[in-house]
Scaffold this active site. Structure first.
Site: not given
Length: 437
Positions: A114, A31-32, A369, A141-142, A246, A248, A176
């Site tokens: 996360n 999706a990103s 999420c 970015h994370r 992930h 989930d 994560e």
């Protein structure tokens, strides 16, 4: 005789920040990448998140709220060699590396699943819940989030929980958080844990796994979890390659219920049998495990609808009544909708709600999420961070500020505009002031 402690599971969400944009930074996140460069609406994103929090609180589940993290992260830009005034930093990053500028503006901290891995005190070596803040080292970015997250969790929960620093970084220790961890229990008693990792053989062919086995094992050791009730399962490489970055995205659990796609794990049925035996020994109850096969819901449908990223809530003290918050996309897919209706008809859920989180979904995150589950002893819940716990008053103040201050139309070109940055910083600070009296 002392009565056993009853644990209440709270939900922790973060307000989406005013620099929310679609930068396509999530490697392996379908999706990103699919929405990279599209126009975002930070105001809508923040209000959609608040709508979900309101629903959770209306069901009687404690809901806490974190402020957006500070963006842009000018320290990141300076550390990477950009120089000059703040405006010059942003322009230089835009011209030389738009990807780095996007990272410095990222609001990915909104996906609080996360933020940390969490285990309750009844399961491990400590009397209180333990949180290990995730290092998020798989993505630039994370990776800028954890130090702020650590401070925010300490400010919010203080001594009510035991908070561990992020694991030392490096590829071997990429972590994560709760998105790759499941806990199974019943009646708020001791539970069984599943840590899901992606590295090692068999390897995915398209995408790099985000969670390592070594990191999962380190978290379990830190929290003092018992070996016989702790499992380490490898995520199926097919799931990773399909965009399940992930666990989930392909599996979910709550209490004595576990639901997963049949390509969620690279495990044999012997592993499922061992889990069920451990659960029965730990809880004196039978685990309900529902496996969804490819003919009922394809892996692509699972990733596109985020069915397994639905948020499950236990809404009664006995742990018998569950509610599921599904992405609106589930209702729009015939196979996914048929599954949740069947689960409700079979008595696994008392209610099904479909929630509109399209701004988050387009960035690659569904209902689960957006939340971190944190258990607390029942008699401590009301004393924990009342200034950040959802209430009608707090909700009203946040909505008023978001509608007045947040941008409603953001493109990648906006990220270096001084007027946009000034607006975003001011809006973020005013939301943070509401949550940090």
């Amino acid at each position: 005789m002392n009565r056993p402690m009853h644990w209440i599971e709270g939900q922790v969400d973060r307000i989406v920040g005013p620099t929310h944009h679609f930068g396509g930074l999530g490697i392996g996140n379908v999706a990103s990448q699919a929405h990279h460069g599209q126009v975002s609406n930070p105001a809508a994103a923040a209000l959609q998140g608040l709508d979900k929090m309101r629903l959770v609180a209306s069901l009687g589940v404690p809901q806490w709220i974190l402020p957006p993290q500070r963006r842009p992260d000018l320290g990141l830009l300076r550390a990477l060699g950009f120089a000059g005034s703040d405006d010059e930093l942003l322009r230089q990053a835009r011209d030389e590396s738009p990807t780095i500028l996007s990272a410095a503006m990222s609001c990915s901290a909104m996906w609080t699943a996360n933020a940390a891995t969490v285990t309750p005190g009844c399961d491990g070596a400590y009397p209180e819940s333990c949180l290990t803040v995730a290092n998020l080292d798989a993505s630039l970015h994370r990776a800028i989030e954890p130090l702020q997250t650590l401070v925010e969790l300490q400010e919010t929960f203080g001594n009510a929980v035991r908070i561990f620093d992020p694991l030392p970084g490096g590829a071997a220790m990429r972590d994560e958080g709760a998105a790759n961890h499941m806990r199974l229990a019943c009646n708020a008693g001791p539970g069984v844990h599943i840590f899901v990792y992606g590295d090692g053989k068999p390897r995915p062919e398209r995408y790099w796994p985000r969670q390592s086995l070594a990191a999962s094992q380190a978290v379990a050791r830190r929290h003092g979890l018992r070996d016989e009730f702790t499992f380490f399962w490898k995520q199926h490489p097919r799931a990773i390659d399909a965009g399940a970055f992930h666990n989930d995205v392909v599996a979910m659990s709550d209490g004595d219920l576990m639901i997963h796609h049949d390509f969620a794990f690279a495990e044999t049925h012997q592993a499922y049998s061992q889990l069920e035996q451990a659960f029965a020994k730990r809880t004196r109850r039978k685990l309900t495990r529902i496996e969804v096969d490819e003919t009922s819901l394809s892996m692509d449908e699972a990733v596109n609808t985020y069915l397994f990223n639905s948020q499950i809530l236990t809404v009664d003290r006995e742990g018998e009544s569950r509610v599921m918050l599904c992405p609106a996309e589930v209702a729009e897919n015939a196979n996914a909708r048929r599954l949740v209706q069947r689960w409700r008809d079979d008595g696994h859920f008392s209610e099904i709600h479909f929630v509109d989180l399209r701004q988050s979904m387009h960035g690659g995150g569904g209902p689960a999420c957006l939340r971190l589950r944190v258990p607390f002893p029942e008699d401590e819940v009301d004393s924990i961070a009342p200034h950040r716990r959802w209430s009608e008053r707090l909700d009203g103040e946040l909505r008023k500020t978001i509608r007045r201050e947040y941008p409603t139309h953001v493109t990648l070109d906006d990220l270096a505009r001084p007027d946009f940055v000034a607006q975003a910083i001011g809006a973020r600070d005013r939301v943070a002031q509401i949550l940090c009296p």
